[in-house]
Design a protein around this motif. Structure first.
Motif, mmCIF file in Angstrom:
data_model
loop_
_atom_site.group_PDB
_atom_site.id
_atom_site.type_symbol
_atom_site.label_atom_id
_atom_site.label_comp_id
_atom_site.label_asym_id
_atom_site.label_seq_id
_atom_site.Cartn_x
_atom_site.Cartn_y
_atom_site.Cartn_z
ATOM 1 N N THR A 182 -13.750 -14.175 -54.624
ATOM 2 C CA THR A 182 -13.910 -13.041 -55.523
ATOM 3 C C THR A 182 -12.593 -12.278 -55.530
ATOM 4 O O THR A 182 -12.221 -11.658 -54.536
ATOM 5 C CB THR A 182 -15.080 -12.146 -55.074
ATOM 6 O OG1 THR A 182 -16.257 -12.954 -54.986
ATOM 7 C CG2 THR A 182 -15.322 -11.034 -56.070
ATOM 8 N N VAL A 183 -11.891 -12.352 -56.675
ATOM 9 C CA VAL A 183 -10.474 -11.981 -56.677
ATOM 10 C C VAL A 183 -10.213 -10.594 -57.261
ATOM 11 O O VAL A 183 -9.086 -10.287 -57.656
ATOM 12 C CB VAL A 183 -9.616 -13.060 -57.379
ATOM 13 C CG1 VAL A 183 -9.738 -14.385 -56.648
ATOM 14 C CG2 VAL A 183 -9.995 -13.227 -58.853
ATOM 15 N N ASN A 184 -11.258 -9.747 -57.295
ATOM 16 C CA ASN A 184 -10.982 -8.361 -57.678
ATOM 17 C C ASN A 184 -10.893 -7.447 -56.460
ATOM 18 O O ASN A 184 -10.840 -6.244 -56.593
ATOM 19 C CB ASN A 184 -12.010 -7.851 -58.699
ATOM 20 C CG ASN A 184 -13.413 -7.732 -58.130
ATOM 21 O OD1 ASN A 184 -13.633 -7.910 -56.939
ATOM 22 N ND2 ASN A 184 -14.373 -7.444 -58.997
ATOM 23 N N ILE A 185 -10.877 -8.049 -55.249
ATOM 24 C CA ILE A 185 -10.550 -7.350 -54.007
ATOM 25 C C ILE A 185 -10.735 -8.269 -52.811
ATOM 26 O O ILE A 185 -9.905 -8.331 -51.916
ATOM 27 C CB ILE A 185 -11.387 -6.049 -53.802
ATOM 28 C CG1 ILE A 185 -11.139 -5.410 -52.414
ATOM 29 C CG2 ILE A 185 -12.857 -6.295 -53.971
ATOM 30 C CD1 ILE A 185 -9.752 -4.935 -52.165
ATOM 31 N N HIS A 239 -12.640 -12.882 -62.443
ATOM 32 C CA HIS A 239 -13.351 -12.303 -61.306
ATOM 33 C C HIS A 239 -13.582 -13.271 -60.160
ATOM 34 O O HIS A 239 -13.527 -12.900 -58.993
ATOM 35 C CB HIS A 239 -14.699 -11.770 -61.826
ATOM 36 C CG HIS A 239 -15.593 -11.176 -60.794
ATOM 37 N ND1 HIS A 239 -16.922 -11.523 -60.672
ATOM 38 C CD2 HIS A 239 -15.372 -10.257 -59.831
ATOM 39 C CE1 HIS A 239 -17.469 -10.838 -59.688
ATOM 40 N NE2 HIS A 239 -16.566 -10.060 -59.159
ATOM 41 N N ASN A 240 -13.860 -14.538 -60.485
ATOM 42 C CA ASN A 240 -14.220 -15.528 -59.468
ATOM 43 C C ASN A 240 -13.418 -16.810 -59.597
ATOM 44 O O ASN A 240 -13.071 -17.223 -60.709
ATOM 45 C CB ASN A 240 -15.711 -15.912 -59.591
ATOM 46 C CG ASN A 240 -16.658 -14.788 -59.216
ATOM 47 O OD1 ASN A 240 -17.715 -14.666 -59.805
ATOM 48 N ND2 ASN A 240 -16.285 -13.966 -58.252
ATOM 49 N N VAL A 241 -13.172 -17.442 -58.442
ATOM 50 C CA VAL A 241 -12.475 -18.725 -58.368
ATOM 51 C C VAL A 241 -13.294 -19.614 -57.438
ATOM 52 O O VAL A 241 -13.995 -19.115 -56.550
ATOM 53 C CB VAL A 241 -11.036 -18.545 -57.829
ATOM 54 C CG1 VAL A 241 -10.338 -19.884 -57.604
ATOM 55 C CG2 VAL A 241 -10.220 -17.671 -58.781
ATOM 56 N N ASP A 242 -13.211 -20.925 -57.635
ATOM 57 C CA ASP A 242 -13.884 -21.853 -56.733
ATOM 58 C C ASP A 242 -12.957 -23.009 -56.371
ATOM 59 O O ASP A 242 -11.755 -22.975 -56.662
ATOM 60 C CB ASP A 242 -15.207 -22.343 -57.329
ATOM 61 C CG ASP A 242 -15.039 -23.105 -58.641
ATOM 62 O OD1 ASP A 242 -13.900 -23.503 -58.975
ATOM 63 O OD2 ASP A 242 -16.057 -23.310 -59.340
ATOM 64 N N TYR A 250 -11.719 -22.454 -60.964
ATOM 65 C CA TYR A 250 -12.297 -21.748 -62.099
ATOM 66 C C TYR A 250 -11.455 -20.512 -62.389
ATOM 67 O O TYR A 250 -11.126 -19.745 -61.483
ATOM 68 C CB TYR A 250 -13.730 -21.341 -61.760
ATOM 69 C CG TYR A 250 -14.485 -20.676 -62.884
ATOM 70 C CD1 TYR A 250 -15.284 -21.425 -63.731
ATOM 71 C CD2 TYR A 250 -14.407 -19.303 -63.090
ATOM 72 C CE1 TYR A 250 -15.996 -20.826 -64.760
ATOM 73 C CE2 TYR A 250 -15.101 -18.699 -64.110
ATOM 74 C CZ TYR A 250 -15.898 -19.462 -64.954
ATOM 75 O OH TYR A 250 -16.589 -18.863 -65.973
ATOM 76 N N SER A 251 -11.111 -20.276 -63.664
ATOM 77 C CA SER A 251 -10.247 -19.149 -64.015
ATOM 78 C C SER A 251 -10.769 -18.336 -65.192
ATOM 79 O O SER A 251 -10.155 -17.334 -65.569
ATOM 80 C CB SER A 251 -8.836 -19.653 -64.339
ATOM 81 O OG SER A 251 -8.880 -20.623 -65.379
ATOM 82 N N SER A 252 -11.894 -18.754 -65.761
ATOM 83 C CA SER A 252 -12.419 -18.089 -66.953
ATOM 84 C C SER A 252 -13.118 -16.778 -66.603
ATOM 85 O O SER A 252 -13.317 -16.451 -65.431
ATOM 86 C CB SER A 252 -13.422 -19.008 -67.656
ATOM 87 O OG SER A 252 -12.848 -20.262 -67.941
ATOM 88 N N THR A 253 -13.513 -16.051 -67.646
ATOM 89 C CA THR A 253 -14.375 -14.902 -67.432
ATOM 90 C C THR A 253 -15.706 -15.393 -66.861
ATOM 91 O O THR A 253 -16.033 -16.570 -66.931
ATOM 92 C CB THR A 253 -14.601 -14.146 -68.749
ATOM 93 O OG1 THR A 253 -15.078 -15.078 -69.736
ATOM 94 C CG2 THR A 253 -13.311 -13.501 -69.238
ATOM 95 N N VAL A 254 -16.468 -14.464 -66.298
ATOM 96 C CA VAL A 254 -17.678 -14.819 -65.556
ATOM 97 C C VAL A 254 -18.900 -14.258 -66.268
ATOM 98 O O VAL A 254 -18.865 -13.143 -66.803
ATOM 99 C CB VAL A 254 -17.592 -14.266 -64.112
ATOM 100 C CG1 VAL A 254 -18.863 -14.543 -63.336
ATOM 101 C CG2 VAL A 254 -16.392 -14.882 -63.395
#
Length: 773
Positions: A374-377, A426-429, A433-437
């Motif tokens: 979760t890449v917003n913090i 918001h999320n990566v796996d 994954y780089s798209s909007t969620v």
């Protein structure tokens, strides 16, 4: 032997989250320590659901301008409704549990003298107990050099060890026998699984149109002295052994973020067989020795003590309880600091995946928030302590992930935003994954994720001063993120360059009709992240002495980005307008990015914003903020930067008293590891700061930390620092320069025997240590 660097308990774990964690970056284990039915929960860091799939929303670009027009005309509610319907994409896949090793012992009688401990100095769990005057011992560790989980079982009476061992998994799997002393578990992950907070049973799909999920294999081999080994129905039986060594290896077919693991994957069975073969002629003592040598080469770099107070003879759970009753335990603070370093080494090593929301440890088929990145913090917080705590190598898995994301994120940037460069939301796996969620724009639409994570590339350079890394790895990725931002910026009615749509992660404001809204023009966090990225790119260009045209573009853009503002409460304004807040006590503190982890809000340079940051925290906390583990950890770092030592200490105690499980894992709730790493970073920030081109010693230590010592902590500029203090006065100080260059040091507490309260400057030579007398 001292228990100072040990977590220990007088009883087994009652649940997974009380178990003791082990890891070598790639393999993870949680050891329960149950006397009769030992459960060791297993993880492997590439075992995820899914396959590489393009989940970009191809129609999003058709609605982007319409959304922008609605926002520019202050129709925020309508804009977010359209965003939710048209600009969001899908979900990440989930980090999956590998399975469990279960050991069922033939004990019937009650046990005595039980002790379960995790020695973080040697990365080893030990369980001891007595039954019928026989002393039993189990030792468990995970070797990075040998890529294996090792379990040693001994007793002080010959031929007294009997148990059965089996493997099981929540995933589609089966057990089979490989040899008279080897059993194996093989299986496959689903190619599709909705996020952990969705529970429809039919959402798990194991195969579709010939596509196959990730294969995995676990192999368990036993060595015994005396006694007998047999296998029946997938169960390994040990009878009347004097000592037993179990060796577990595990691998998946993962072969890269862009390759289908079912058809283009590695041979996981061959990888396991090769690893066991390499262990064939190594004794337990040799395996343990190599493990400790390797682990200590990282962990042993830093020492930290807060004086002589030592309650290490009290079980860890009881120490936490004492702390909740307001009995001070400074030794628990230094243990917690080192535990954070231990967890980072255990979950993030060279060649591994980065530490996810749970590091590397997960027992659930549907973990909370998919246990993703979760890449917003949260992902960023996982690595705040990496450089300052002298674990640069443990930072590299995150930096390597950015290289992957610059590829998938370039596709997202072009398809969904018609921008060059790269982005992530918001999320990566595992599949990058780089798209909007999906779900809601308040979290799912946030194309600043890549720009924020690029700060870690710069920090890695700034602490190491590795110019080849800057030239060949960091700057090209940073430039790609900056290129996206430049293309994403639009001109507002005042001629400013702004992001639009823009959100302040997961937070909402109220529009004029009192409706909950998330999207507007450039949030304060966008301003801070973009300024940070652009300024770091400019610094890199100055060092590398090329790409000067791009530097001019960045400088011109910075001049047109809106300035920070102060709101009606005297705090830092969160959105471009001084909206009323939907949730004044929100857990995210995004508008203080420029204070920490950024470096723009500094007392001597912008005192009004410095004071406004204090007001922001006061208001947010008075309304209930800081109630999650990671949020509380962020507050510690904010107050350390603000030089509010007692408040930093207060929230460190909140983190330990209210937001920590008995195994010292952080409570989100549920378990999330970012608070551990953020807490360790906060303690480091109280001890040393170097973000303002000066190394500050003891910038934010509370009065209770009157004496202590630190060895091996790092500062920006390529410096390693050792110091001691007594009665809040520094008594010994030395600094080692790894690359040379000018060094400025400021003692926030005067140096013993002098009146140093200002800067000292040293022209350093690479490899030389300087001691202040």
């Amino acid at each position: 032997m001292s228990n100072k660097l040990k977590l220990w308990y007088k009883e087994p774990a009652k649940e997974w989250v009380e178990s003791l964690p082990l890891g070598n970056g790639r393999l993870g284990a949680m050891v329960s320590g149950d006397v009769y039915n030992e459960r060791i929960a297993l993880n492997e860091d590439t075992l995820w659901t899914g396959i590489p799939v393009d989940k970009n929303n191809y129609e999003a670009i058709d609605y982007l301008d319409e959304v922008r027009n609605l926002i520019l005309n202050e129709k925020y509610y309508d804009a977010q409704e359209l965003m939710n319907k048209k600009l969001l994409a899908g979900y990440t896949e989930s980090y999956a549990p590998l399975g469990d090793l279960n050991l069922k012992f033939n004990h019937i009688e009650k046990y005595e003298e039980y002790k379960r401990e995790l020695d973080i100095e040697n990365a080893k769990v030990t369980i001891t107990y007595n039954i019928n005057k026989i002393n039993y011992k189990r030792e468990v560790f995970i070797s990075a050099p040998d890529n294996a989980i090792i379990i040693k079982l001994t007793s002080d009476k010959e031929k007294s060890i009997s148990f059965s061992a089996t493997l099981k998994s929540l995933l589609k799997s089966e057990i089979y026998q490989l040899d008279k002393d080897i059993i194996a578990l093989k299986g496959v992950t689903p190619i599709k699984a909705l996020p952990g907070y969705v529970n429809e049973g039919d959402s798990i799909i194991y195969d579709k149109n010939g596509q196959l999920g990730m294969r995995f294999e676990v192999q368990l081999k036993s060595r015994i002295k005396d006694g007998d080994i047999s296998v029946s129905n997938g169960i390994l039986n040990i009878e009347n052994a004097t000592d037993v060594t179990l060796m577990i290896v595990a691998n998946t077919s993962f072969n890269g973020f862009n390759k289908e693991p079912g058809t283009e994957g590695k041979d996981e069975k061959l990888l396991c067989r090769t690893q066991l073969e390499k262990l064939k002629d190594k004794s337990y003592e040799e395996i343990l020795k190599d493990h400790i040598r390797d682990y200590k080469s990282l962990f042993g770099r830093v020492e930290f003590s807060l004086g002589d107070d030592d309650f290490s003879d009290i079980p860890t759970n009881e120490r936490l309880e004492r702390l909740r009753l307001n009995d001070e335990d400074l030794g628990l603070i230094s243990l917690y600091f080192q535990y954070g370093r231990y967890l980072l080494i255990s979950s993030s090593r060279s060649g591994s995946q980065p530490a996810n929301l749970q590091g590397i440890w997960n027992e659930d088929l549907r973990p909370a928030w998919s246990s993703n990145y979760t890449v917003n913090i949260n992902t960023e917080m996982n690595y705040w302590a990496a450089e300052v705590c002298n674990l640069s190598e443990c930072h590299t898995p995150l930096l390597n992930m950015l290289s992957d994301l610059s590829i998938t994120g370039a596709k997202t940037a072009k398809i969904m935003f018609n921008c060059n460069g790269w982005t992530t939301n918001h999320n990566v796996d595992l599949w990058r994954y780089s798209s909007t969620v999906g779900g809601s724009s308040e979290w799912g639409f946030w194309p600043m994720g890549g720009a924020w994570m690029c700060q870690h590339l710069w920090e890695h350079y700034d602490f190491t001063r590795d110019i080849n890394f800057l030239r060949n790895e960091a700057y090209p990725i940073m430039k790609g993120a900056a290129t996206f931002v430049l293309d994403y910026l639009i001109e507002d009615k005042n001629g400013n360059l702004v992001t639009c749509p823009s959100t302040s992660p997961e937070n909402n404001f109220l529009d004029e009709e009192g409706r909950k809204c998330c999207a507007s023009i450039m949030s304060t966090m966008d301003i801070a992240i973009i300024r940070d990225l652009f300024n770091n790119c400019i610094s890199a260009i100055n060092i590398l002495n090329y790409d000067k045209e791009f530097k001019c573009t960045l400088i011109k853009a910075i001049e047109r980005i809106p300035q920070y503002k102060i709101n009606k409460f005297g705090g830092v304004q969160e959105w471009f307008k001084d909206f009323d807040e939907y949730e004044p006590g929100h857990r995210h503190m995004s508008h203080l990015f420029a204070l920490y982890p950024g470096k723009e809000i500094i007392e001597g340079k912008n005192p009004s914003l410095f004071q406004a940051s204090k007001k922001t925290l006061e208001r947010r906390l008075s309304k209930g903020g800081g109630h999650t583990g990671w949020s509380c950890a962020w507050i510690i770092n904010f107050y350390a930067r603000l030089k509010e030592a007692d408040l930093a200490d207060k929230y460190l105690h909140v983190l330990l008293k209210k937001l920590t499980f008995i195994n010292l894992f952080c409570v989100h709730p549920p378990f999330q590891i970012d608070g551990n790493f953020g807490g360790t970073a906060g303690i480091a920030e109280m001890l040393i700061q170097s973000h303002d081109e000066v190394i500050e010693i003891l910038p934010a230590i509370p009065s209770s930390w009157s004496s202590g010592s630190v060895k091996g902590i790092r500062a920006r500029g390529g410096f390693i620092v050792d110091f001691k203090w007594r009665d809040s006065i520094v008594t010994n100080f030395s600094i080692t320069s790894t690359v040379g260059g000018k060094c400025k040091v400021k003692f926030d507490k005067s140096f013993e025997g002098s009146m140093i309260n200002d800067f000292i400057e040293i022209d350093t030579v690479a490899g030389k240590t300087y001691r202040l007398k």
